[in-house]
Motif scaffolding. Sequence first.
Motif, PDB file in Angstrom:
ATOM      1  N   ALA A   1      -5.044  -1.485  -2.001  1.00  0.00           N
ATOM      2  CA  ALA A   1      -4.131  -2.137  -2.959  1.00  0.00           C
ATOM      3  C   ALA A   1      -4.507  -3.608  -3.137  1.00  0.00           C
TER       4      ALA A   1
ATOM      5  N   TRP B   1      -5.761  -5.259  -6.634  1.00  0.00           N
ATOM      6  CA  TRP B   1      -5.062  -6.413  -7.201  1.00  0.00           C
ATOM      7  C   TRP B   1      -6.053  -7.530  -7.532  1.00  0.00           C
TER       8      TRP B   1
ATOM      9  N   ASN C   1      -4.665   1.939   3.023  1.00  0.00           N
ATOM     10  CA  ASN C   1      -4.038   1.939   1.696  1.00  0.00           C
ATOM     11  C   ASN C   1      -3.695   0.521   1.241  1.00  0.00           C
ATOM     12  N   TRP C   2      -3.242  -0.322   2.177  1.00  0.00           N
ATOM     13  CA  TRP C   2      -2.928  -1.711   1.830  1.00  0.00           C
ATOM     14  C   TRP C   2      -4.212  -2.450   1.439  1.00  0.00           C
TER      15      TRP C   2
ATOM     16  N   GLY D   1       0.833  -1.199   0.000  1.00  0.00           N
ATOM     17  CA  GLY D   1       0.000   0.000   0.000  1.00  0.00           C
ATOM     18  C   GLY D   1       0.865   1.245   0.000  1.00  0.00           C
ATOM     19  N   GLU D   2       0.264   2.368  -0.311  1.00  0.00           N
ATOM     20  CA  GLU D   2       1.005   3.629  -0.313  1.00  0.00           C
ATOM     21  C   GLU D   2       1.381   4.019   1.117  1.00  0.00           C
TER      22      GLU D   2
END
Length: 122
Positions: free
Chosen positions: A73, A77, A69-70, A57-58
């Motif tokens: 992500a 995906w 964020n993860w 993540g960012e």
Amino acid sequence: MRKVLVLLLVLPFFAQAQSVGVKDIPAGEDTTIEIKKGSKASDREFEVVTEEEDIEGEAAPLLKEARANWKKACADWKKDVKELNKENQVLSLNCGKMECSTVSMESTCQSKAKYKLKVRVK
């Protein structure tokens, strides 16, 4: 003696042939003749493959934001893989265990994603 002779003459009619004959095949070049009984294990059309991929993540100043964020992500995906799944090859998707770390006042979360694919062999 007659019984033995009669048995020897009649016996070939009762026996079943378990052999194969090959005739008139030119052997001037490399020639391979393969005779097999039953199906072979390599006649499978598909094989299951397990792969891994990194998901990160960012970075964010707060750990809570880095986790969010993860998760985004991971969802992105999964969405991308499912969009590429034209022939229903994807059997399972797993983003893995999230691990977070903080460096220079920024937190980042990442994981090893695993997926199983059904791949056509033939």
